[in-house]
Scaffold this active site. Structure first.
Site, mmCIF file in Angstrom:
data_model
loop_
_atom_site.group_PDB
_atom_site.id
_atom_site.type_symbol
_atom_site.label_atom_id
_atom_site.label_comp_id
_atom_site.label_asym_id
_atom_site.label_seq_id
_atom_site.Cartn_x
_atom_site.Cartn_y
_atom_site.Cartn_z
ATOM 1 N N HIS A 308 0.858 -1.192 0.000
ATOM 2 C CA HIS A 308 0.000 0.000 0.000
ATOM 3 C C HIS A 308 0.885 1.230 0.000
ATOM 4 C CE1 HIS A 308 -3.168 2.816 1.121
ATOM 5 N NE2 HIS A 308 -3.998 1.885 0.695
ATOM 6 N N ASP A 366 -7.988 -5.367 0.046
ATOM 7 C CA ASP A 366 -8.487 -6.215 -1.034
ATOM 8 C C ASP A 366 -8.079 -7.675 -0.889
ATOM 9 O OD1 ASP A 366 -9.814 -4.210 -2.512
ATOM 10 O OD2 ASP A 366 -7.884 -3.450 -3.204
HETATM 11 N N1 CMC Z 1 4.192 -7.588 -4.839
HETATM 12 C C1 CMC Z 1 5.524 -7.537 -5.021
HETATM 13 N N2 CMC Z 1 6.278 -6.432 -4.819
HETATM 14 C C2 CMC Z 1 5.639 -5.318 -4.447
HETATM 15 C C3 CMC Z 1 4.252 -5.278 -4.236
HETATM 16 C C4 CMC Z 1 3.523 -6.469 -4.448
HETATM 17 N N3 CMC Z 1 2.199 -6.490 -4.267
HETATM 18 N N4 CMC Z 1 3.872 -4.025 -3.864
HETATM 19 C C5 CMC Z 1 4.999 -3.293 -3.831
HETATM 20 N N5 CMC Z 1 6.071 -4.072 -4.186
HETATM 21 C C6 CMC Z 1 7.478 -3.665 -4.195
HETATM 22 C C7 CMC Z 1 7.797 -2.821 -5.428
HETATM 23 O O1 CMC Z 1 8.228 -3.627 -6.497
HETATM 24 C C8 CMC Z 1 8.886 -1.925 -4.879
HETATM 25 O O2 CMC Z 1 10.075 -2.684 -4.796
HETATM 26 P P1 CMC Z 1 11.526 -1.978 -5.049
HETATM 27 O O3 CMC Z 1 11.668 -0.974 -3.933
HETATM 28 O O4 CMC Z 1 12.488 -3.104 -4.984
HETATM 29 O O5 CMC Z 1 11.436 -1.339 -6.409
HETATM 30 C C9 CMC Z 1 8.451 -1.652 -3.446
HETATM 31 O O6 CMC Z 1 7.674 -2.798 -3.075
HETATM 32 C C10 CMC Z 1 7.617 -0.396 -3.276
HETATM 33 O O7 CMC Z 1 6.487 -0.507 -4.130
HETATM 34 P P2 CMC Z 1 5.896 0.661 -5.029
HETATM 35 O O8 CMC Z 1 5.352 0.071 -6.283
HETATM 36 O O9 CMC Z 1 6.895 1.774 -5.149
HETATM 37 O O10 CMC Z 1 4.717 1.155 -4.093
HETATM 38 P P3 CMC Z 1 3.523 2.089 -4.486
HETATM 39 O O11 CMC Z 1 3.189 2.846 -3.277
HETATM 40 O O12 CMC Z 1 3.843 2.898 -5.712
HETATM 41 O O13 CMC Z 1 2.346 1.071 -4.892
HETATM 42 C C11 CMC Z 1 0.587 -0.471 -4.658
HETATM 43 C C12 CMC Z 1 1.380 0.658 -3.999
HETATM 44 C C13 CMC Z 1 -0.643 -0.769 -3.806
HETATM 45 C C14 CMC Z 1 0.094 -0.025 -6.039
HETATM 46 C C15 CMC Z 1 1.475 -1.726 -4.780
HETATM 47 O O14 CMC Z 1 1.855 -2.160 -3.503
HETATM 48 C C16 CMC Z 1 0.791 -2.853 -5.542
HETATM 49 O O15 CMC Z 1 0.857 -2.898 -6.781
HETATM 50 N N6 CMC Z 1 0.125 -3.808 -4.822
HETATM 51 C C17 CMC Z 1 -0.640 -4.855 -5.466
HETATM 52 C C18 CMC Z 1 -1.981 -4.319 -5.932
HETATM 53 C C19 CMC Z 1 -2.933 -4.079 -4.785
HETATM 54 O O16 CMC Z 1 -3.095 -4.914 -3.904
HETATM 55 N N7 CMC Z 1 -3.616 -2.927 -4.809
HETATM 56 C C20 CMC Z 1 -4.615 -2.557 -3.798
HETATM 57 C C21 CMC Z 1 -4.165 -1.418 -2.970
HETATM 58 S S1 CMC Z 1 -5.140 -1.159 -1.485
HETATM 59 C C22 CMC Z 1 -6.754 -0.856 -1.937
HETATM 60 C C23 CMC Z 1 -6.978 0.195 -2.946
HETATM 61 O O17 CMC Z 1 -6.250 1.167 -3.095
HETATM 62 O O18 CMC Z 1 -7.966 0.062 -3.642
#
Ligand code: CMC
Length: 431
Positions: A308, A366
């Site tokens: 998140h 989720d």
């Molecule tokens: N699986 C694997 N690696 C992950 C995941 C994941 N679900 N989420 C984040 N990471 C890694 C990402 O690759 C990055 O690694 P590094 O620092 O080595 O490059 C690090 O963790 C930070 O992630 P980020 O992508 O910079 O984080 P963000 O804040 O931009 O994205 C997120 C947040 C929710 C989009 C992301 O965690 C994600 O894609 N999660 C899976 C989708 C999901 O469950 N979404 C629902 C969010 S909560 C409810 C809502 O908003 O509706």
């Protein structure tokens, strides 16, 4: 106490500016950078809005490190245990919990706005039976702007209130129509003798040829999920509603933009993606293989329902839903639920994995919600629609807060331009 300030120094010219610091009631201070363009001719760069506050708000507060979520100051745990979706909706919209008369007046108004125009209902016939329900819901909500345009003056507080009640009342009707259209079944009209969630389940599952009794356990489970999804401060879809609404656009169109933004798998679409992922993983033995894929930067696979932007700790909503899964599955007599068992094991294994520990990736709202939706018989493609129904309340509350603020300005981000500098047009025969 002296006003807090940050000093900004341009190291090439030595020019210094004091930037005012604004403090909220809780949460980190915010540096007000509004003057830096005037003083230094520069803008700030923050793709993805990682550290940028786009607005002031009194609705919802999150402390992502502590895993705290407050609506108008009330902890989500208390609202989930003691309140109802209608009461939380009132709270988000009006700022205070209602007294008994206030709650019944509000609930009554929502109940009496549930029908949609017959012409709007006919729009569904234009969609193929396998159209994704989020596409249908987004389109039909946008179409509501055609039905309520001239009668909607966004500067009139009573018009704003009628809009709020209409969209909150009609979104389950629209969702149910999308569901019935996918099934090829006749549309079921709303029943105003039922409460919000029971009415929704009736519109989803009743058929003209049989009696249908809403299971109160199912209605209660849905009510809890709706409370947990009702608002989440400046998330992507809410910010989309604010941005679209800031132009003075018809609010139904702004809500439709929110539905579209919610659909993405990084946001509300994750609940559908989690179930697809669990089915793909299939058995506990396959978990290590999929965790390895989630950690592999060359793969596009992510552990859906994990991570998140704001929570660097357990999402408090995920904890509540996980506990509710145990209760709801037991009360529905579905304790043997292999996907829930798999989700629990996946969480356990991921939370011990160095990759997830280091990055503070925890289950989000989720991760477990689909388990309950599935147990209620809601098809996977409708999961994000369920989220949209609940989040409509948050979108409306934020839209209302923004429009009623005399300081509202159009949302208009800046950019770092890296394209070509000025050049002269060359006619096609000379290129
Ligand atoms: N699986 C694997 N690696 C992950 C995941 C994941 N679900 N989420 C984040 N990471 C890694 C990402 O690759 C990055 O690694 P590094 O620092 O080595 O490059 C690090 O963790 C930070 O992630 P980020 O992508 O910079 O984080 P963000 O804040 O931009 O994205 C997120 C947040 C929710 C989009 C992301 O965690 C994600 O894609 N999660 C899976 C989708 C999901 O469950 N979404 C629902 C969010 S909560 C409810 C809502 O908003 O509706």
């Amino acid at each position: 106490m002296a006003d807090k300030k940050f000093e900004l120094t341009d190291l090439s010219s030595g020019k210094k500016t004091d930037l005012p610091v604004r403090s909220g009631t809780i949460g980190p201070d915010i540096i007000d950078v509004a003057s830096i363009n005037k003083d230094h001719g520069v803008f700030t760069f923050d793709p993805g809005f990682g550290v940028t506050a786009a607005t002031e708000s009194k609705i919802t507060y999150i402390d992502g490190d502590a895993g705290v979520l407050l609506h108008r100051g009330y902890p989500i745990e208390q609202l989930a245990e003691k309140s109802s979706f209608m009461e939380v909706a009132y709270l988000l919209l009006n700022g205070e919990l209602p007294d008994a008369a206030g709650l019944s007046g509000f609930t009554d108004s929502i109940r009496h706005h549930t029908m949609i125009n017959e012409s709007l209902l006919r729009f569904f016939n234009g969609f193929h039976h396998n159209a994704h329900p989020m596409a249908m819901v987004s389109a039909v909500v946008a179409s509501m702007s055609a039905f309520y345009h001239d009668s909607m003056d966004i500067n009139n507080p009573r018009h704003r209130e009628i809009f709020a009640h209409r969209i909150i009342a009609k979104i389950p009707t629209i969702a149910a129509a999308a569901h019935k259209h996918s099934l090829g079944q006749p549309f079921v009209y709303p029943r105003n003798d039922l409460d919000y969630c029971a009415n929704m389940l009736n519109m989803f599952y009743a058929v003209p040829c049989e009696r249908y009794e809403v299971d109160p356990v199912a209605a209660q489970a849905l009510d809890l999920l709706f409370i947990l999804h009702a608002d989440h401060e400046q998330n992507a879809s809410t910010s989309t509603v604010r941005l679209a609404g800031s132009t003075g656009a018809n609010p139904y169109a702004a809500i439709s933009a929110g539905v579209a933004a919610l659909w993405g798998p990084a946001h509300g679409g994750a609940n559908e993606a989690v179930l697809a992922m669990l089915e793909q993983i299939g058995t506990v033995d396959n978990i290590p293989k999929y965790l390895a894929m989630a950690k592999d930067k060359s793969s596009h696979f992510r552990l859906m329902g994990f991570g998140h932007r704001v929570y660097k700790n357990f999402d408090p909503r995920a904890k509540i839903i996980r506990a509710a899964c145990h209760k709801v599955l037991a009360r529905l007599g579905r304790t043997d639920n292999p996907l829930f068992e798999l989700a629990l094991r996946l969480e356990e294994i991921a939370l011990k994995d160095e990759y997830f520990v280091q990055r503070k990736l925890y289950p989000n709202v989720d991760f477990y919600s689909g388990v309950i939706y599935s147990a209620l018989g809601i098809p996977r493609s409708m999961f994000t629609v369920m989220f949209a129904i609940a989040r409509t309340v948050g979108w409306v509350a934020h839209w209302q807060e923004m429009i009623s603020d005399p300081a509202m300005r159009i949302g208009r981000p800046r950019q770092l331009y890296t394209g070509s500098i000025q050049r002269d047009y060359v006619s096609v025969d000379k290129r």
